[in-house]
Design a protein around this motif. Sequence first.
Motif, PDB file in Angstrom:
ATOM      1  N   GLY A 178     -12.088  47.732  66.912  1.00  0.00           N
ATOM      2  CA  GLY A 178     -13.421  47.875  66.341  1.00  0.00           C
ATOM      3  C   GLY A 178     -13.671  46.942  65.178  1.00  0.00           C
ATOM      4  N   ILE A 179     -12.679  46.772  64.315  1.00  0.00           N
ATOM      5  CA  ILE A 179     -12.838  45.901  63.148  1.00  0.00           C
ATOM      6  C   ILE A 179     -13.140  44.472  63.594  1.00  0.00           C
ATOM      7  CG2 ILE A 179     -11.556  44.792  61.283  1.00  0.00           C
ATOM      8  CD1 ILE A 179     -10.229  47.472  60.728  1.00  0.00           C
ATOM      9  N   SER A 180     -12.364  43.986  64.553  1.00  0.00           N
ATOM     10  CA  SER A 180     -12.559  42.616  65.033  1.00  0.00           C
ATOM     11  C   SER A 180     -13.918  42.451  65.700  1.00  0.00           C
ATOM     12  CB  SER A 180     -11.436  42.257  66.013  1.00  0.00           C
ATOM     13  OG  SER A 180     -11.660  40.994  66.594  1.00  0.00           O
ATOM     14  N   LEU A 181     -14.258  43.387  66.581  1.00  0.00           N
ATOM     15  CA  LEU A 181     -15.497  43.259  67.341  1.00  0.00           C
ATOM     16  C   LEU A 181     -16.733  43.402  66.464  1.00  0.00           C
ATOM     17  CD1 LEU A 181     -16.747  42.866  70.102  1.00  0.00           C
ATOM     18  CD2 LEU A 181     -16.568  45.331  70.490  1.00  0.00           C
ATOM     19  N   THR A 182     -16.740  44.410  65.590  1.00  0.00           N
ATOM     20  CA  THR A 182     -17.916  44.631  64.755  1.00  0.00           C
ATOM     21  C   THR A 182     -18.138  43.476  63.778  1.00  0.00           C
ATOM     22  OG1 THR A 182     -16.557  45.946  63.213  1.00  0.00           O
ATOM     23  CG2 THR A 182     -17.804  47.142  64.865  1.00  0.00           C
ATOM     24  N   PHE A 183     -17.062  42.904  63.270  1.00  0.00           N
ATOM     25  CA  PHE A 183     -17.209  41.805  62.319  1.00  0.00           C
ATOM     26  C   PHE A 183     -17.802  40.579  63.004  1.00  0.00           C
ATOM     27  CE2 PHE A 183     -15.551  38.402  59.502  1.00  0.00           C
ATOM     28  CZ  PHE A 183     -16.102  38.851  58.314  1.00  0.00           C
ATOM     29  N   LYS A 184     -17.275  40.245  64.192  1.00  0.00           N
ATOM     30  CA  LYS A 184     -17.784  39.067  64.906  1.00  0.00           C
ATOM     31  C   LYS A 184     -19.218  39.287  65.388  1.00  0.00           C
ATOM     32  CE  LYS A 184     -14.131  38.982  67.591  1.00  0.00           C
ATOM     33  NZ  LYS A 184     -13.147  38.591  68.633  1.00  0.00           N
ATOM     34  N   VAL A 185     -19.495  40.476  65.900  1.00  0.00           N
ATOM     35  CA  VAL A 185     -20.859  40.775  66.343  1.00  0.00           C
ATOM     36  C   VAL A 185     -21.815  40.812  65.158  1.00  0.00           C
ATOM     37  CG1 VAL A 185     -22.324  42.566  67.353  1.00  0.00           C
ATOM     38  CG2 VAL A 185     -20.173  41.965  68.442  1.00  0.00           C
ATOM     39  N   GLY A 186     -21.326  41.333  64.021  1.00  0.00           N
ATOM     40  CA  GLY A 186     -22.154  41.366  62.824  1.00  0.00           C
ATOM     41  C   GLY A 186     -22.552  39.979  62.359  1.00  0.00           C
ATOM     42  N   VAL A 187     -21.605  39.051  62.387  1.00  0.00           N
ATOM     43  CA  VAL A 187     -21.913  37.660  62.004  1.00  0.00           C
ATOM     44  C   VAL A 187     -22.915  37.052  62.978  1.00  0.00           C
ATOM     45  CG1 VAL A 187     -20.951  35.341  61.750  1.00  0.00           C
ATOM     46  CG2 VAL A 187     -19.706  37.303  60.827  1.00  0.00           C
ATOM     47  N   MET A 188     -22.727  37.316  64.278  1.00  0.00           N
ATOM     48  CA  MET A 188     -23.663  36.786  65.273  1.00  0.00           C
ATOM     49  C   MET A 188     -25.070  37.356  65.053  1.00  0.00           C
ATOM     50  SD  MET A 188     -23.217  36.617  69.413  1.00  0.00           S
ATOM     51  CE  MET A 188     -23.032  38.393  69.581  1.00  0.00           C
ATOM     52  N   SER A 189     -25.145  38.641  64.701  1.00  0.00           N
ATOM     53  CA  SER A 189     -26.446  39.256  64.428  1.00  0.00           C
ATOM     54  C   SER A 189     -27.102  38.633  63.201  1.00  0.00           C
ATOM     55  CB  SER A 189     -26.287  40.765  64.229  1.00  0.00           C
ATOM     56  OG  SER A 189     -25.729  41.381  65.364  1.00  0.00           O
ATOM     57  N   GLU A 190     -26.287  38.332  62.182  1.00  0.00           N
ATOM     58  CA  GLU A 190     -26.822  37.699  60.978  1.00  0.00           C
ATOM     59  C   GLU A 190     -27.377  36.312  61.280  1.00  0.00           C
ATOM     60  OE1 GLU A 190     -23.984  39.768  57.539  1.00  0.00           O
ATOM     61  OE2 GLU A 190     -23.547  37.755  58.274  1.00  0.00           O
ATOM     62  N   ILE A 191     -26.692  35.583  62.144  1.00  0.00           N
ATOM     63  CA  ILE A 191     -27.162  34.238  62.496  1.00  0.00           C
ATOM     64  C   ILE A 191     -28.500  34.316  63.220  1.00  0.00           C
ATOM     65  CG2 ILE A 191     -26.681  32.199  63.899  1.00  0.00           C
ATOM     66  CD1 ILE A 191     -23.711  32.653  63.350  1.00  0.00           C
ATOM     67  N   MET A 192     -28.582  35.202  64.205  1.00  0.00           N
ATOM     68  CA  MET A 192     -29.813  35.307  64.980  1.00  0.00           C
ATOM     69  C   MET A 192     -30.949  35.914  64.165  1.00  0.00           C
ATOM     70  SD  MET A 192     -28.629  36.326  68.834  1.00  0.00           S
ATOM     71  CE  MET A 192     -30.322  36.036  69.353  1.00  0.00           C
ATOM     72  N   GLY A 193     -30.605  36.831  63.257  1.00  0.00           N
ATOM     73  CA  GLY A 193     -31.632  37.467  62.430  1.00  0.00           C
ATOM     74  C   GLY A 193     -32.023  36.658  61.214  1.00  0.00           C
ATOM     75  N   GLN A 194     -31.257  35.582  60.917  1.00  0.00           N
ATOM     76  CA  GLN A 194     -31.536  34.721  59.762  1.00  0.00           C
ATOM     77  C   GLN A 194     -31.658  35.546  58.482  1.00  0.00           C
ATOM     78  OE1 GLN A 194     -34.844  32.084  60.590  1.00  0.00           O
ATOM     79  NE2 GLN A 194     -34.014  31.442  62.546  1.00  0.00           N
ATOM     80  N   VAL A 195     -30.615  36.319  58.222  1.00  0.00           N
ATOM     81  CA  VAL A 195     -30.598  37.183  57.038  1.00  0.00           C
ATOM     82  C   VAL A 195     -30.539  36.317  55.775  1.00  0.00           C
ATOM     83  CG1 VAL A 195     -29.523  39.123  58.237  1.00  0.00           C
ATOM     84  CG2 VAL A 195     -28.087  37.358  57.201  1.00  0.00           C
ATOM     85  N   PRO A 196     -31.012  36.855  54.629  1.00  0.00           N
ATOM     86  CA  PRO A 196     -30.987  36.082  53.391  1.00  0.00           C
ATOM     87  C   PRO A 196     -29.613  35.994  52.744  1.00  0.00           C
ATOM     88  CG  PRO A 196     -31.957  38.236  53.003  1.00  0.00           C
ATOM     89  CD  PRO A 196     -31.767  38.116  54.482  1.00  0.00           C
ATOM     90  N   MET A 197     -28.671  36.851  53.165  1.00  0.00           N
ATOM     91  CA  MET A 197     -27.345  36.838  52.555  1.00  0.00           C
ATOM     92  C   MET A 197     -26.320  37.273  53.593  1.00  0.00           C
ATOM     93  SD  MET A 197     -25.517  36.316  49.797  1.00  0.00           S
ATOM     94  CE  MET A 197     -26.729  36.353  48.461  1.00  0.00           C
ATOM     95  N   GLY A 198     -25.183  36.579  53.631  1.00  0.00           N
ATOM     96  CA  GLY A 198     -24.116  36.935  54.537  1.00  0.00           C
ATOM     97  C   GLY A 198     -23.434  35.701  55.111  1.00  0.00           C
TER      98      GLY A 198
END
Length: 241
Positions: A178-198
Amino acid sequence: MRQARILSSAFLLFLLWWLLAVWMDNDFIIPYPLDVLKLMGAQLQSAAFYQSTLVTLLRSWGGLLAAFVLAGWCAFLSYRMPAFHDLFYPILLLTRSVPNISYIIVILLWFGSESSAAIVSFLIIFPTIYSSLYSGLQHMDENLKRVVQLYPESRWYLLRRVYLPLLSSSIQASLSNGISLTFKVGVMSEIMGQVPMGIGRQMNLCRLTSDMTGVFAWTGWIILILLLMDALLHFAGGQKV
């Protein structure tokens, strides 16, 4: 001996990277390893590095923690009540079948970029944790089940003294994945969502500026963070990495 084989494999991968970089001789395609290491060292002196890393970790851990608590509760209910398992199975099958990219797009449209990483991480890792914990409960020792039935205790006592110790290997395996998957998916979500920080924002900026060295540097940090978290999890579980 095992550590020596691991280090030898890592050295060969590093050597292959360096040879490819020399052969291509184009930083836009494959940057030199030393350039990436220098940039990673420089990033350690930047406050933005720590802020971006912490924000991404909090988003990922938030989704993982919520998924673990809810999946554990659902797995326990499914184990104790077969009717609940039958009713819950279509939901589990749905969450397991939906492509990750569909989750990301839908959640971004519904909830916006800020909360998308945690929600997507939750939805993706939930079925994995549920299946691992439910399987662990299903394969409990039959003799222990009879003892629990003969000498009934409070649910809190059974959870603390019986179920959690017996499920320790399943819990560790689900958390490790879970740690590996959620972290990688979280980064991918940040890229697609164009978050202001992360971390996702930092990698997206590297993409927009065609900074391949920066992409490799942030990728290196993601790998190191995941290795560190996995090592800490194995250490807490009393196992060798």
